[in-house]
Design a protein around this motif. Structure first.
Motif, PDB file in Angstrom:
ATOM      1  N   GLN A   1      -6.154  -4.925   2.566  1.00 43.11           N
ATOM      2  CA  GLN A   1      -6.556  -4.483   3.902  1.00 43.11           C
ATOM      3  C   GLN A   1      -7.815  -3.625   3.856  1.00 43.11           C
ATOM      4  OE1 GLN A   1      -2.926  -2.511   4.894  1.00 43.11           O
ATOM      5  NE2 GLN A   1      -1.846  -4.407   5.436  1.00 43.11           N
ATOM      6  N   GLN A   2      -7.972  -2.851   2.805  1.00 37.22           N
ATOM      7  CA  GLN A   2      -9.124  -1.971   2.659  1.00 37.22           C
ATOM      8  C   GLN A   2     -10.429  -2.750   2.566  1.00 37.22           C
ATOM      9  OE1 GLN A   2      -9.630   1.405   2.724  1.00 37.22           O
ATOM     10  NE2 GLN A   2     -11.804   0.885   2.471  1.00 37.22           N
TER      11      GLN A   2
ATOM     12  N   LEU B   1      -3.729   1.987   3.971  1.00 40.01           N
ATOM     13  CA  LEU B   1      -4.181   0.624   3.724  1.00 40.01           C
ATOM     14  C   LEU B   1      -3.831   0.151   2.324  1.00 40.01           C
ATOM     15  CD1 LEU B   1      -7.778   0.623   5.260  1.00 40.01           C
ATOM     16  CD2 LEU B   1      -5.742  -0.480   6.211  1.00 40.01           C
TER      17      LEU B   1
ATOM     18  N   LEU C   1      -5.653  -2.063  11.771  1.00 33.09           N
ATOM     19  CA  LEU C   1      -6.231  -1.735  10.464  1.00 33.09           C
ATOM     20  C   LEU C   1      -6.905  -0.367  10.496  1.00 33.09           C
ATOM     21  CD1 LEU C   1      -7.801  -5.173   9.459  1.00 33.09           C
ATOM     22  CD2 LEU C   1      -5.986  -3.981   8.223  1.00 33.09           C
TER      23      LEU C   1
ATOM     24  N   ARG D   1      -6.028   2.795   8.225  1.00 22.72           N
ATOM     25  CA  ARG D   1      -7.077   3.437   7.424  1.00 22.72           C
ATOM     26  C   ARG D   1      -7.114   4.930   7.681  1.00 22.72           C
ATOM     27  NH1 ARG D   1     -12.909   2.773   9.741  1.00 22.72           N
ATOM     28  NH2 ARG D   1     -11.805   4.127  11.218  1.00 22.72           N
TER      29      ARG D   1
END
Length: 499
Positions: A401-402, A397, A388, A392
Motif C-alpha cells: 500500500q505504501q 500501511l 489509503l 498512511r
C-alpha cells in the motif's frame, strides 16, 4: 512459425480486394474497448467474482491472449496507439492525455474505408487530428458514422451498438469501433442499473481487493461500483454478438475485446506495472480461430492495426510499427514479437517512464523518480485513495500500500512477472538478475534511439494537486511542455525498434 506465416499470407491473399468479387465474402471486424478495466477483472482471466458471461463465452469459443500489453495506461494515448499502430511518442502530441494525433499519420479505419468497408465509431472517441502543417492535405475520413453512444438511460457509450449493427449497409463488410465509457468514474452504471438486463448489483462482500488497496467497506463499495460497470459493458457485448448471430454473420466476424488501460484505482491506471498496462485481449472468429485456444505469446496494442488490415486484405501503411497477430489465430504458440514496450507520459501529472517486457521480466525506467506514482486525478479523488491516505496518516500501511506514496521512487525496477504478478518485489539490486537487467536496459535504450524517443527539456508539469487530486489554479494549458520525441521528429520515424 513458417506454417503460420504461410497461412497468414494465404488469408491476406484470399481477402484481397483484387481477388474478392463479393464484398460480403470479406470478414467483418468489431473492436470492443472497455474504458479503465484491468486485465484480471474479466471472469475468463481468473477473477471468480467478476460477472462477464458474454466475454467469457467469446473466450471459450475463440482465443484468449494472456500476454497482451498496451503502449500507454492512459485513455487517449492508448487509443491513438491502437488506431495508428504506433507508439505514443511516435504519434506526436497524442502521447499526452487529451492531445491530437499528428496530421501526417494515417488511421487504419481510413484504409478499411478505402477498401470498401463500412466503418462506424460508437461510444468514447477521445481521438482527434492535429493541426495541418504547410503542404499537408486533410486526413481522409476514417468513419462513415460517429456517435457518442449515449442516451438519457445509458451513459455507458453502448446505447446504439445494436442499432448500428442492424442499420448497417448490407452490401459491404463492416468495421465497428465500439468503445464504452464503462468503467470510467464516476459510476453512472449504479444510477442507471437495470437488474432485468444486468442481474443483481455487485456487493461489497463479493469483490476481490488487491493487496495494494485497503480492505475495508469504502474501498469494497468503490470496487463493487466498478464491477457493475464491467458487467454492464459485458451485457452490451453480448447483445451485439446475439444480433450478429441472428444476422448469420457471426462466423465471419473477427471480434476483439480489450481495454484501454487499467482500473481507475491507486496503483493501476497510468502505471507501467501489469495492473495498469496489461490488458485482457479476446479474439473470436469462428471461421478461422478454433474454440478454447489460449496463447502465451507477447502481443502489443500496436499489433491491432496491422491485424485488422491483414484480415481485410487492406493496405498496411508504412507508418505502422506493429506486427499482425494473424499467425496466432492458427497457431497460438507462434511468436510474433519478442518484446513489448510501453510508456508513461503526462496524464494530469508530470511523468516520463518507459518499460520493456520479454515474457519473463518487466523492466521499468523512471525518468521522474522524484515524484510518487499516485495515479491520475480521478483515482486520487476516489474513496479507495482516501482510505489509503487515512492508513498512511495512521502509520498503518503495508509495504504494498505504501508504494502509492513512495517518493523518491527507484529509477529502475525489475520484476519476474510469473512469480510476482502484482510486481511488488523489485529485483533491480539482486545480483542474480544483474545480467537480465543489463540486457533489458540496453534493449530499451536501443528502442528509444530507433523510435526517436526523448526526455523533453521542457516537460509538461502537474495540473492537479498530487495529494488531493484537485485542479491547480493555473492558466489553461500553462502546464503543457514539449511532448516526448518532438526534438527528434518522432512523428516521421517509422522504425519500430527491437521487436
Amino acid at each position: 512459425m513458417i506454417r503460420s506465416t504461410v497461412r497468414c499470407l494465404f488469408l491476406a491473399l484470399c481477402f484481397s480486394p483484387c481477388i474478392v468479387n463479393a464484398a460480403d465474402a470479406r470478414p467483418n471486424v468489431i473492436v470492443f474497448i472497455a474504458d479503465d478495466v484491468s486485465w484480471n477483472d474479466f471472469g475468463c482471466y481468473g477473477n471468480p467474482q467478476a460477472r462477464t458471461p458474454n466475454i467469457d463465452r467469446l473466450a471459450a469459443g475463440g482465443l484468449r491472449l494472456d500476454q497482451a500489453y498496451l503502449t500507454a495506461s492512459s485513455c487517449s494515448p492508448s487509443r491513438a496507439s491502437m488506431i495508428t499502430g504506433r507508439y505514443p511518442h511516435n504519434n506526436g502530441p497524442a502521447s499526452e492525455l487529451h492531445l491530437p494525433i499528428a496530421a501526417n499519420l494515417p488511421w487504419f479505419p481510413e484504409r478499411l474505408r478505402d477498401a470498401g468497408y463500412y466503418t462506424a465509431l460508437s461510444g468514447k472517441n477521445h481521438m482527434s487530428v492535429g493541426k495541418l502543417e504547410p503542404g499537408q492535405s486533410a486526413r481522409p475520413k476514417a468513419f462513415d458514422l460517429i456517435d457518442r453512444g449515449r442516451n438519457k438511460n445509458n451513459g455507458g457509450g453502448h446505447a446504439n451498438w445494436v442499432r448500428i449493427a442492424k442499420d448497417r449497409p448490407r452490401d459491404k463488410p463492416f468495421f465497428f469501433w465500439y468503445a464504452a465509457y464503462d468503467a470510467h468514474r464516476a459510476w453512472d452504471g449504479d444510477r442507471q442499473w437495470d437488474a432485468k438486463k444486468y442481474g443483481p448489483r455487485h456487493t461489497p462482500e463479493s469483490v476481490r481487493v488487491p493487496k495494494f488497496l485497503v480492505d475495508d467497506l469504502p474501498t469494497r463499495q468503490d470496487l463493487a461500483s466498478y464491477y457493475n460497470e464491467v458487467t454492464r459493458f459485458d451485457y452490451f457485448v453480448g447483445e451485439v454478438v446475439q444480433e450478429l448471430a441472428e444476422q448469420k454473420v457471426l462466423d465471419n466476424t473477427l471480434i476483439l475485446v480489450l481495454a484501454d488501460n487499467g482500473r481507475p484505482f491507486p496503483r493501476a491506471k497510468t502505471r507501467l506495472h501489469d495492473s495498469g498496462m496489461k490488458t485482457a485481449l479476446v479474439a473470436h472468429w469462428p471461421a478461422t480461430i478454433k474454440p478454447g485456444e489460449v496463447s502465451d505469446s507477447l502481443v502489443s496494442a500496436i499489433d491491432i492495426a496491422p491485424t485488422v488490415l491483414s484480415v481485410a486484405g487492406a493496405e498496411i501503411p508504412e507508418t505502422v510499427q506493429g506486427v499482425s497477430m494473424l499467425p496466432l489465430f492458427s497457431d497460438p504458440s507462434a511468436t510474433i514479437r519478442r518484446y513489448a514496450f510501453s510508456e508513461h507520459n503526462w496524464h494530469d501529472f508530470e511523468a516520463h517512464g518507459r518499460s520493456i517486457r520479454d515474457g519473463r521480466f518487466l523492466f521499468i525506467q523512471n525518468n521522474r523518480p522524484q515524484f510518487p506514482w499516485q495515479g491520475p486525478a480521478d483515482s486520487v479523488n476516489s474513496p479507495s485513495h482516501e482510505q489509503l491516505r487515512l492508513q498512511r496518516d495512521g502509520n498503518k500501511l503495508t509495504a504494498a500500500q505504501q508504494d502509492v506514496f513512495t517518493a523518491p521512487r527507484p529509477a529502475e525496477e525489475l520484476y519476474l512477472v510469473d512469480a510476482d504478478p502484482d510486481q511488488l518485489n523489485n529485483l533491480i539490486d539482486d545480483k542474480r538478475y544483474a545480467a537480465d537487467a543489463d540486457r533489458l536496459r540496453k534493449l530499451l535504450d536501443e528502442w528509444s534511439v530507433a523510435t526517436g524517443d526523448t526526455v523533453p527539456d521542457q516537460i509538461s508539469s502537474d495540473s492537479f494537486d498530487r495529494e488531493t487530486g484537485d485542479r491547480l489554479p493555473i492558466a489553461k494549458n500553462a502546464f503543457r511542455g514539449t511532448p516526448a520525441g518532438t526534438q527528434r521528429n518522432a512523428t516521421t520515424v517509422n522504425n519500430p525498434g527491437p521487436r
